[in-house]
Scaffold this active site. Sequence first.
Site, PDB file in Angstrom:
ATOM      1  N   GLY A  44     -12.428 -35.024   6.594  1.00 51.22           N
ATOM      2  CA  GLY A  44     -11.701 -34.109   5.720  1.00 51.22           C
ATOM      3  C   GLY A  44     -11.936 -34.455   4.258  1.00 51.22           C
ATOM      4  O   GLY A  44     -13.004 -34.924   3.890  1.00 51.22           O
ATOM      5  N   ASP A  45     -10.915 -34.299   3.442  1.00 52.36           N
ATOM      6  CA  ASP A  45     -11.148 -34.439   2.006  1.00 52.36           C
ATOM      7  C   ASP A  45     -10.382 -35.609   1.401  1.00 52.36           C
ATOM      8  O   ASP A  45     -10.079 -35.629   0.223  1.00 52.36           O
ATOM      9  CB  ASP A  45     -10.742 -33.145   1.298  1.00 52.36           C
ATOM     10  CG  ASP A  45      -9.285 -32.806   1.582  1.00 52.36           C
ATOM     11  OD1 ASP A  45      -8.684 -33.497   2.424  1.00 52.36           O
ATOM     12  OD2 ASP A  45      -8.773 -31.877   0.952  1.00 52.36           O
ATOM     13  N   ASN A  46      -9.998 -36.576   2.255  1.00 50.71           N
ATOM     14  CA  ASN A  46      -9.142 -37.622   1.680  1.00 50.71           C
ATOM     15  C   ASN A  46      -9.661 -39.024   1.968  1.00 50.71           C
ATOM     16  O   ASN A  46     -10.737 -39.210   2.516  1.00 50.71           O
ATOM     17  CB  ASN A  46      -7.713 -37.473   2.221  1.00 50.71           C
ATOM     18  CG  ASN A  46      -7.709 -37.368   3.735  1.00 50.71           C
ATOM     19  OD1 ASN A  46      -8.698 -37.680   4.382  1.00 50.71           O
ATOM     20  ND2 ASN A  46      -6.611 -36.911   4.294  1.00 50.71           N
TER      21      ASN A  46
ATOM     22  N   ASP B  18     -15.793 -36.287  14.002  1.00 54.27           N
ATOM     23  CA  ASP B  18     -14.980 -35.535  13.060  1.00 54.27           C
ATOM     24  C   ASP B  18     -13.489 -35.790  13.307  1.00 54.27           C
ATOM     25  O   ASP B  18     -13.012 -35.639  14.436  1.00 54.27           O
ATOM     26  CB  ASP B  18     -15.327 -34.049  13.289  1.00 54.27           C
ATOM     27  CG  ASP B  18     -14.950 -33.166  12.143  1.00 54.27           C
ATOM     28  OD1 ASP B  18     -14.358 -33.659  11.178  1.00 54.27           O
ATOM     29  OD2 ASP B  18     -15.256 -31.956  12.238  1.00 54.27           O
TER      30      ASP B  18
ATOM     31  N   ASP C 255     -15.018 -28.286   4.258  1.00 51.25           N
ATOM     32  CA  ASP C 255     -16.145 -27.474   4.752  1.00 51.25           C
ATOM     33  C   ASP C 255     -16.825 -26.640   3.673  1.00 51.25           C
ATOM     34  O   ASP C 255     -16.171 -25.936   2.904  1.00 51.25           O
ATOM     35  CB  ASP C 255     -15.643 -26.524   5.842  1.00 51.25           C
ATOM     36  CG  ASP C 255     -15.275 -27.280   7.101  1.00 51.25           C
ATOM     37  OD1 ASP C 255     -15.205 -28.520   7.040  1.00 51.25           O
ATOM     38  OD2 ASP C 255     -15.063 -26.628   8.128  1.00 51.25           O
TER      39      ASP C 255
HETATM   40  C1  GLA Z   1     -14.617 -29.250  10.935  1.00 55.06           C
HETATM   41  C2  GLA Z   1     -15.927 -29.707  10.278  1.00 55.06           C
HETATM   42  C3  GLA Z   1     -16.983 -28.614  10.415  1.00 55.06           C
HETATM   43  C4  GLA Z   1     -17.197 -28.313  11.886  1.00 55.06           C
HETATM   44  C5  GLA Z   1     -15.856 -27.918  12.532  1.00 55.06           C
HETATM   45  C6  GLA Z   1     -15.987 -27.765  14.044  1.00 55.06           C
HETATM   46  O1  GLA Z   1     -14.048 -28.168  10.268  1.00 55.06           O
HETATM   47  O2  GLA Z   1     -15.706 -29.997   8.920  1.00 55.06           O
HETATM   48  O3  GLA Z   1     -18.202 -29.040   9.829  1.00 55.06           O
HETATM   49  O4  GLA Z   1     -17.736 -29.430  12.514  1.00 55.06           O
HETATM   50  O5  GLA Z   1     -14.869 -28.915  12.294  1.00 55.06           O
HETATM   51  O6  GLA Z   1     -14.792 -27.431  14.648  1.00 55.06           O
END
Ligand code: GLA
Length: 394
Positions: free
Chosen positions: A187-189, A149, A209
Amino acid sequence: MNRATISMCLFVLLSLPCGRLAAQANGLAKTPPMGWSSWNLFACNVKDADVRAQADAMASNGMREAGYQYVNIDDCWEGKRDAQGNIQSNERFPDMKALADYVHSKGLKIGIYSGPGPKTCGGFEASYQHEEQDARTYAAWGIDYLKYDMCSARNMFRDEEWPGVYKKMGDALMKSGRPIVYSISHGDNQRIWSWAPSSGANLWRIGTDIRPDHEIIEHFAFLDAGLERYAGPGHWNDPDMLEVGNGKLNADEDRQHFGLWCLLAAPLIAGNDLAHMSPEIQAILTNREAIAMDQDPAGIQGKSVWQEGPVSVWVKPLADGSKAVGLVNMGESPNAIEFSFRDAGLPEWAELRDVFNHKDLGVFEKTFKATVPTRGILLLRVCPVTTGTAKPQD
Ligand code: GLA
């Protein structure tokens, strides 16, 4: 469906869209991964015993047999690095290898979480400059799935560097010698779907999310619709984990959410409390007819083929020549939806089955009309037939 109809289904030749991507080099996730993740339920409060309890539930409540496999620890398991730079788990996870062994002993697999920056989104140690070392540690623990992530890496790299940044961990996982599904989140980009496959990812989050909120779920479903050419065996668009059974979603909303994820060939990663769920939620999550659509070996992501205001018709071609069809009502009241066979690329006659009610509806000509509940879905398996006797519609 009768025998003549079924053989007709098998007879229809599958035509794969041209230019689809090849499976990933790791050979994993030939169908969208299925499992559970700790994030939507526990967020940062997750501990070893919770993961064991969810694994116990998955292994005993019919989910494992329905295809769920991965028990994924999301963020907040990480401790400090030791003097040699090896990542350690924190006090809530006293022995990651023992936990992995336990999950494996249940006939399941285990996932973990990290990121390309120095810190995870929860502020814990991530894998920046430790990619190969961490991949080796995961392999030694027996990890089978990694969610990677962006988080603190957000401002560290230029746009054109991202594919390489994620590929570094993709390559490290391959080098570890253990088959580890690679799930990335950005993320969204950055139009992640256009470059994620080149990083070795088996799945990639297409947005931010999810929450147990109908509007958010609708947003992600429509965000994913149109990205179908990037999905296929080994590499999937990920509209995020399931919220079925969470928050205030009612049964119609839960069925719509699950049905749409199946039509989208989305990963089915449950996010609710598997150890304490109602029979109704369990029935949705283990609906084998819906899961068969999601897990169809052709791996074609469905799309919306017709929309008018809050109602839409979604179609996913299946390997046997039949189609998964969703009559979707995003509206605030029940709505009648007329599904035209032509919109779904079907011939004039087709046999329909209601997947959530496990009920054959009969043979219909050209169209089928039904009233779909508020924020609900009628999920159909539709098989073309040559001719038939149409069932009269009310
Ligand atoms: C981001 C991700 C979530 C989760 C959190 C954990 O926000 O998009 O799905 O994994 O991190 O901190």
